[in-house]
Design a protein around this motif. Structure first.
Motif, PDB file in Angstrom:
ATOM      1  N   LEU A  47      42.246  30.447  27.832  1.00 51.81           N
ATOM      2  CA  LEU A  47      41.480  29.621  28.769  1.00 51.81           C
ATOM      3  C   LEU A  47      39.989  29.847  28.579  1.00 51.81           C
ATOM      4  CD1 LEU A  47      40.441  31.834  31.007  1.00 51.81           C
ATOM      5  CD2 LEU A  47      42.710  31.525  31.958  1.00 51.81           C
ATOM      6  N   GLU A  48      39.191  29.067  29.323  1.00 53.63           N
ATOM      7  CA  GLU A  48      37.747  29.266  29.332  1.00 53.63           C
ATOM      8  C   GLU A  48      37.167  28.759  30.649  1.00 53.63           C
ATOM      9  OE1 GLU A  48      35.381  25.615  27.329  1.00 53.63           O
ATOM     10  OE2 GLU A  48      36.586  26.765  25.905  1.00 53.63           O
ATOM     11  N   ASN A  49      35.943  29.163  30.917  1.00 50.80           N
ATOM     12  CA  ASN A  49      35.214  28.733  32.110  1.00 50.80           C
ATOM     13  C   ASN A  49      34.466  27.431  31.805  1.00 50.80           C
ATOM     14  OD1 ASN A  49      33.721  28.505  34.448  1.00 50.80           O
ATOM     15  ND2 ASN A  49      32.389  30.252  34.022  1.00 50.80           N
ATOM     16  N   ARG A  50      34.724  26.394  32.579  1.00 51.01           N
ATOM     17  CA  ARG A  50      34.051  25.113  32.392  1.00 51.01           C
ATOM     18  C   ARG A  50      32.876  24.922  33.357  1.00 51.01           C
ATOM     19  NH1 ARG A  50      36.527  21.012  29.362  1.00 51.01           N
ATOM     20  NH2 ARG A  50      37.341  22.041  27.497  1.00 51.01           N
ATOM     21  N   SER A  51      32.620  25.898  34.209  1.00 51.66           N
ATOM     22  CA  SER A  51      31.521  25.791  35.155  1.00 51.66           C
ATOM     23  C   SER A  51      30.236  26.264  34.501  1.00 51.66           C
ATOM     24  CB  SER A  51      31.804  26.625  36.411  1.00 51.66           C
ATOM     25  OG  SER A  51      30.696  26.580  37.288  1.00 51.66           O
ATOM     26  N   GLU A  52      29.227  25.412  34.467  1.00 49.52           N
ATOM     27  CA  GLU A  52      27.953  25.770  33.860  1.00 49.52           C
ATOM     28  C   GLU A  52      27.020  26.455  34.850  1.00 49.52           C
ATOM     29  OE1 GLU A  52      26.281  22.256  32.236  1.00 49.52           O
ATOM     30  OE2 GLU A  52      27.842  21.990  30.699  1.00 49.52           O
ATOM     31  N   GLU A  53      27.390  26.455  36.111  1.00 46.48           N
ATOM     32  CA  GLU A  53      26.471  26.911  37.151  1.00 46.48           C
ATOM     33  C   GLU A  53      26.819  28.275  37.738  1.00 46.48           C
ATOM     34  OE1 GLU A  53      26.429  23.848  40.040  1.00 46.48           O
ATOM     35  OE2 GLU A  53      25.450  22.377  38.734  1.00 46.48           O
ATOM     36  N   ARG A  54      28.041  28.796  37.475  1.00 43.82           N
ATOM     37  CA  ARG A  54      28.369  30.073  38.092  1.00 43.82           C
ATOM     38  C   ARG A  54      29.306  30.881  37.214  1.00 43.82           C
ATOM     39  NH1 ARG A  54      33.058  30.694  41.124  1.00 43.82           N
ATOM     40  NH2 ARG A  54      34.526  28.956  41.012  1.00 43.82           N
ATOM     41  N   LEU A  55      29.251  32.173  37.401  1.00 50.29           N
ATOM     42  CA  LEU A  55      30.143  33.086  36.713  1.00 50.29           C
ATOM     43  C   LEU A  55      31.472  33.155  37.447  1.00 50.29           C
ATOM     44  CD1 LEU A  55      27.643  36.028  36.041  1.00 50.29           C
ATOM     45  CD2 LEU A  55      28.409  34.309  34.392  1.00 50.29           C
ATOM     46  N   VAL A  56      32.538  33.330  36.684  1.00 47.50           N
ATOM     47  CA  VAL A  56      33.869  33.496  37.258  1.00 47.50           C
ATOM     48  C   VAL A  56      34.381  34.865  36.841  1.00 47.50           C
ATOM     49  CG1 VAL A  56      36.222  32.604  37.368  1.00 47.50           C
ATOM     50  CG2 VAL A  56      34.300  31.013  37.171  1.00 47.50           C
ATOM     51  N   SER A  57      34.660  35.707  37.819  1.00 48.92           N
ATOM     52  CA  SER A  57      35.108  37.067  37.548  1.00 48.92           C
ATOM     53  C   SER A  57      36.548  37.070  37.049  1.00 48.92           C
ATOM     54  CB  SER A  57      35.003  37.912  38.819  1.00 48.92           C
ATOM     55  OG  SER A  57      35.672  39.146  38.658  1.00 48.92           O
ATOM     56  N   LEU A  58      36.752  37.580  35.841  1.00 53.31           N
ATOM     57  CA  LEU A  58      38.102  37.695  35.305  1.00 53.31           C
ATOM     58  C   LEU A  58      38.915  38.697  36.118  1.00 53.31           C
ATOM     59  CD1 LEU A  58      40.344  37.286  33.213  1.00 53.31           C
ATOM     60  CD2 LEU A  58      39.198  38.964  31.764  1.00 53.31           C
ATOM     61  N   ILE A  59      38.285  39.789  36.498  1.00 52.26           N
ATOM     62  CA  ILE A  59      38.986  40.818  37.259  1.00 52.26           C
ATOM     63  C   ILE A  59      39.485  40.260  38.587  1.00 52.26           C
ATOM     64  CG2 ILE A  59      38.719  43.042  38.421  1.00 52.26           C
ATOM     65  CD1 ILE A  59      36.717  43.788  36.202  1.00 52.26           C
ATOM     66  N   GLN A  60      38.618  39.507  39.284  1.00 53.32           N
ATOM     67  CA  GLN A  60      39.015  38.952  40.576  1.00 53.32           C
ATOM     68  C   GLN A  60      40.091  37.889  40.413  1.00 53.32           C
ATOM     69  OE1 GLN A  60      37.765  40.147  43.641  1.00 53.32           O
ATOM     70  NE2 GLN A  60      39.640  39.076  44.232  1.00 53.32           N
ATOM     71  N   VAL A  61      39.945  37.045  39.380  1.00 52.08           N
ATOM     72  CA  VAL A  61      40.953  36.011  39.130  1.00 52.08           C
ATOM     73  C   VAL A  61      42.321  36.639  38.886  1.00 52.08           C
ATOM     74  CG1 VAL A  61      41.718  34.363  37.360  1.00 52.08           C
ATOM     75  CG2 VAL A  61      39.443  34.153  38.355  1.00 52.08           C
ATOM     76  N   LEU A  62      42.358  37.679  38.052  1.00 51.08           N
ATOM     77  CA  LEU A  62      43.635  38.330  37.762  1.00 51.08           C
ATOM     78  C   LEU A  62      44.200  39.042  38.982  1.00 51.08           C
ATOM     79  CD1 LEU A  62      43.112  39.697  34.157  1.00 51.08           C
ATOM     80  CD2 LEU A  62      44.777  37.997  34.884  1.00 51.08           C
ATOM     81  N   GLU A  63      43.345  39.658  39.773  1.00 50.33           N
ATOM     82  CA  GLU A  63      43.829  40.317  40.994  1.00 50.33           C
ATOM     83  C   GLU A  63      44.471  39.301  41.931  1.00 50.33           C
ATOM     84  OE1 GLU A  63      40.583  42.462  42.685  1.00 50.33           O
ATOM     85  OE2 GLU A  63      40.757  44.136  41.262  1.00 50.33           O
ATOM     86  N   ASN A  64      43.819  38.159  42.113  1.00 48.89           N
ATOM     87  CA  ASN A  64      44.370  37.120  42.982  1.00 48.89           C
ATOM     88  C   ASN A  64      45.675  36.559  42.423  1.00 48.89           C
ATOM     89  OD1 ASN A  64      42.159  37.438  44.657  1.00 48.89           O
ATOM     90  ND2 ASN A  64      41.036  35.698  43.810  1.00 48.89           N
ATOM     91  N   HIS A  65      45.681  36.321  41.110  1.00 50.26           N
ATOM     92  CA  HIS A  65      46.874  35.780  40.459  1.00 50.26           C
ATOM     93  C   HIS A  65      48.047  36.753  40.576  1.00 50.26           C
ATOM     94  CE1 HIS A  65      49.463  34.097  37.343  1.00 50.26           C
ATOM     95  NE2 HIS A  65      49.434  35.256  36.727  1.00 50.26           N
ATOM     96  N   LYS A  66      47.793  38.020  40.310  1.00 54.70           N
ATOM     97  CA  LYS A  66      48.872  39.009  40.354  1.00 54.70           C
ATOM     98  C   LYS A  66      49.388  39.205  41.776  1.00 54.70           C
ATOM     99  CE  LYS A  66      47.552  41.666  36.252  1.00 54.70           C
ATOM    100  NZ  LYS A  66      47.061  42.974  35.742  1.00 54.70           N
ATOM    101  N   LYS A  67      48.502  39.208  42.740  1.00 52.67           N
ATOM    102  CA  LYS A  67      48.924  39.385  44.130  1.00 52.67           C
ATOM    103  C   LYS A  67      49.811  38.222  44.570  1.00 52.67           C
ATOM    104  CE  LYS A  67      47.137  40.100  48.807  1.00 52.67           C
ATOM    105  NZ  LYS A  67      45.899  40.253  49.646  1.00 52.67           N
ATOM    106  N   PHE A  68      49.377  37.000  44.265  1.00 50.17           N
ATOM    107  CA  PHE A  68      50.145  35.820  44.662  1.00 50.17           C
ATOM    108  C   PHE A  68      51.490  35.765  43.955  1.00 50.17           C
ATOM    109  CE2 PHE A  68      51.380  31.433  43.688  1.00 50.17           C
ATOM    110  CZ  PHE A  68      51.551  30.932  44.966  1.00 50.17           C
ATOM    111  N   THR A  69      51.473  35.951  42.625  1.00 47.90           N
ATOM    112  CA  THR A  69      52.721  35.821  41.872  1.00 47.90           C
ATOM    113  C   THR A  69      53.687  36.958  42.177  1.00 47.90           C
ATOM    114  OG1 THR A  69      51.663  36.899  39.964  1.00 47.90           O
ATOM    115  CG2 THR A  69      51.695  34.478  39.996  1.00 47.90           C
ATOM    116  N   ALA A  70      53.163  38.154  42.452  1.00 50.94           N
ATOM    117  CA  ALA A  70      54.043  39.264  42.814  1.00 50.94           C
ATOM    118  C   ALA A  70      54.801  38.941  44.099  1.00 50.94           C
ATOM    119  CB  ALA A  70      53.239  40.551  42.986  1.00 50.94           C
TER     120      ALA A  70
END
Length: 226
Positions: free
Chosen positions: A132-155
């Protein structure tokens, strides 16, 4: 594999990144410790072969050191992935269409929420690959936070699916690899061919755990399978 390697990328870049994460307990401790110890020893030997003062004074030595370190990181990752593919014990919480759908749905939700472009996903029975990649030109997207949210939800969803509340699902760490220029197709097929090299399917198109962006079909998928 044509990519650079980092153990813990902070932000999702605006170029493709390959992420691999796994179920907790999917690799036994002893083989994992041996793998990491071997990698640390290899890095120490490279530092001895190319001392810092020599690298600072000699551009060619620095380039050779960087190339050797990259090769070591790639070899380390490939051996790690082989341990996952060849595992005969350990959890298989991602088996079955319903479990794999939970992973797909979570990533697609995150992509809409964070303005990410997902190129491909391969959900194996004990680990996951995402490109994947970040398509937002205006802000950073935290990989760590994205994975934490994804893992919490999917778990939560996986445990509900299996009637196992409170079960630990995901290992803490992931591997992330920024795809080098010109290496996209190679990494794309590395992701999609995971079930083939693991002996689980004869075709990447037949594996129920594979997903790829529809706009990639004519450019990359169809020429490969036609």
């Amino acid at each position: 594999m044509k990519s650079t390697t980092t153990m813990r990328t902070r932000y999702i870049p605006d170029t493709p990144i390959h992420i691999t994460y796994r179920l907790y307990g999917s690799i036994p401790n002893l083989p994992l410790q041996k793998l990491h110890s071997s990698h640390r020893l290899r890095k120490l030997r490279l530092q001895e072969k190319f001392p810092a003062d020599r690298r600072n004074e000699d551009r060619e030595s620095k380039q050779q050191y960087v190339a050797a370190c990259l090769s070591a990181e790639v070899d380390h990752y490939l051996r790690y992935d082989q341990l996952l593919d060849r595992a005969t014990t350990g959890p298989r919480y991602l088996q079955g269409a319903a479990a794999k759908r939970i992973i797909f749905d979570s990533w697609h939700h995150i992509a809409r929420q964070e303005n990410l472009k997902i190129y491909a996903i391969s959900v194996m029975d004990n680990h996951v690959h995402v490109l994947l990649e970040n398509r937002s030109e205006e802000r950073l997207v935290s990989l760590i936070q994205v994975l934490e949210n994804h893992k919490k939800f999917t778990a939560t969803r996986l445990n509900r699916l299996h009637g196992m509340p409170g079960r630990r699902v995901w290992a803490e760490k992931e591997y992330s690899r920024t795809v080098r220029h010109g290496g996209f197709e190679h990494v794309l097929w590395y992701v999609l061919n995971n079930p083939i090299k693991a002996g689980l399917s004869d075709s990447p198109l037949d594996w129920i755990g594979n997903w790829w962006a529809p706009d990639l079909y004519e450019a990359f998928v169809l020429p490969r399978v036609a």
